[in-house]
Design an enzyme around this catalytic site. Structure first.
Site, PDB file in Angstrom:
ATOM      1  N   CYS A 126       1.121  -0.718   0.252  1.00 39.02           N
ATOM      2  CA  CYS A 126       0.116   0.299  -0.038  1.00 39.02           C
ATOM      3  C   CYS A 126       0.969   1.389   0.048  1.00 39.02           C
ATOM      4  O   CYS A 126       0.250   2.359  -0.384  1.00 39.02           O
ATOM      5  CB  CYS A 126      -0.793   0.064   1.529  1.00 39.02           C
TER       6      CYS A 126
ATOM      7  N   ASP B 166     -22.642  10.884 -11.725  1.00 41.97           N
ATOM      8  CA  ASP B 166     -23.912  10.442 -11.216  1.00 41.97           C
ATOM      9  C   ASP B 166     -23.617   9.794 -10.290  1.00 41.97           C
ATOM     10  O   ASP B 166     -25.144   9.433  -9.101  1.00 41.97           O
ATOM     11  CB  ASP B 166     -24.461   9.436 -12.610  1.00 41.97           C
TER      12      ASP B 166
END
Length: 212
Positions: free
Chosen positions: A38, A132
């Site tokens: 990570c 959206d």
């Protein structure tokens, strides 16, 4: 629909849908701070953030650890990767976002400090979310495999193109290459959009140049 939420981040408290606004968004999650793979991913995303900016895409990270650990981790990321995170990082200490997005079970609770990265190994997702507020893509990676964010950019190029034009992108497509007329478009409709016609090795494969 991407679940909405409020959360503390390294850049202040946000409400997710409001934070996205009229942009696209990429949320990528991490099982714990100070994990090696990570660390490389967060640094790389900081380096290529201008590529996301140019596409009107906001980046946000998430880790199941508190803000003070995020700050210390950021220093490590800059030292080892050359770039510190230049985007917000969610502190998902109550597991709320991880549970809303199906990355952890509803029965997970308690102090995140008591959990190991292996306990949270399913919190290794990439979500691409449109203006959206709908999820357009989910990628799930194991802890042992670093994510390919160049591929995420490629997918976003395809998503943004196909949202505007009645086309689909074929295997390994790169911007500028030929595309395929969407299956939802009839031949009669296609002739109106592409009066010069198309290449068709089979009736169901209709190849045209990428719309500008």
């Amino acid at each position: 629909m991407a679940p909405d939420f409020e959360a503390e981040t390294t850049e202040g408290r946000i409400r997710f849908h409001d934070w996205i606004g009229d942009s696209w968004a990429v949320m990528f999650s991490h099982p714990k701070d100070f994990t090696p793979i990570c660390t490389t991913e967060l640094g790389y995303m900081a380096r290529i953030k201008p590529d996301f900016d140019s596409r009107n895409v906001k980046i946000i990270g998430l880790s199941v650890d508190p803000l003070d650990k995020h700050a210390a981790w950021s220093a490590d990321i800059e030292e080892t990767q050359g770039y510190a995170p230049n985007y917000p990082m969610i502190a998902d200490v109550d597991f709320n976002v991880s549970q809303l997005y199906g990355m952890l079970g509803a029965d997970v609770s308690g102090d995140p400090a008591d959990r190991t990265a292996a306990d949270n190994q399913t919190v290794r997702n990439v979500f691409v979310i449109g203006p959206d507020k709908k999820v357009k893509l989910i990628l799930v990676y194991p802890m042992t495999t670093g994510r390919n964010f160049d591929e995420v950019l490629r997918v976003i190029d395809s998503l943004q193109l196909t949202a505007k034009h009645k086309v689909s992108t074929p295997v390994n497509w790169q911007p500028g290459e030929d595309v395929v007329i969407a299956g939802s478009v009839s031949d009669d409709q296609a002739r109106e959009i592409w009066p010069d016609g198309w290449e068709s090795p089979k009736p169901y494969i209709r190849i045209v140049q990428q719309p500008s």
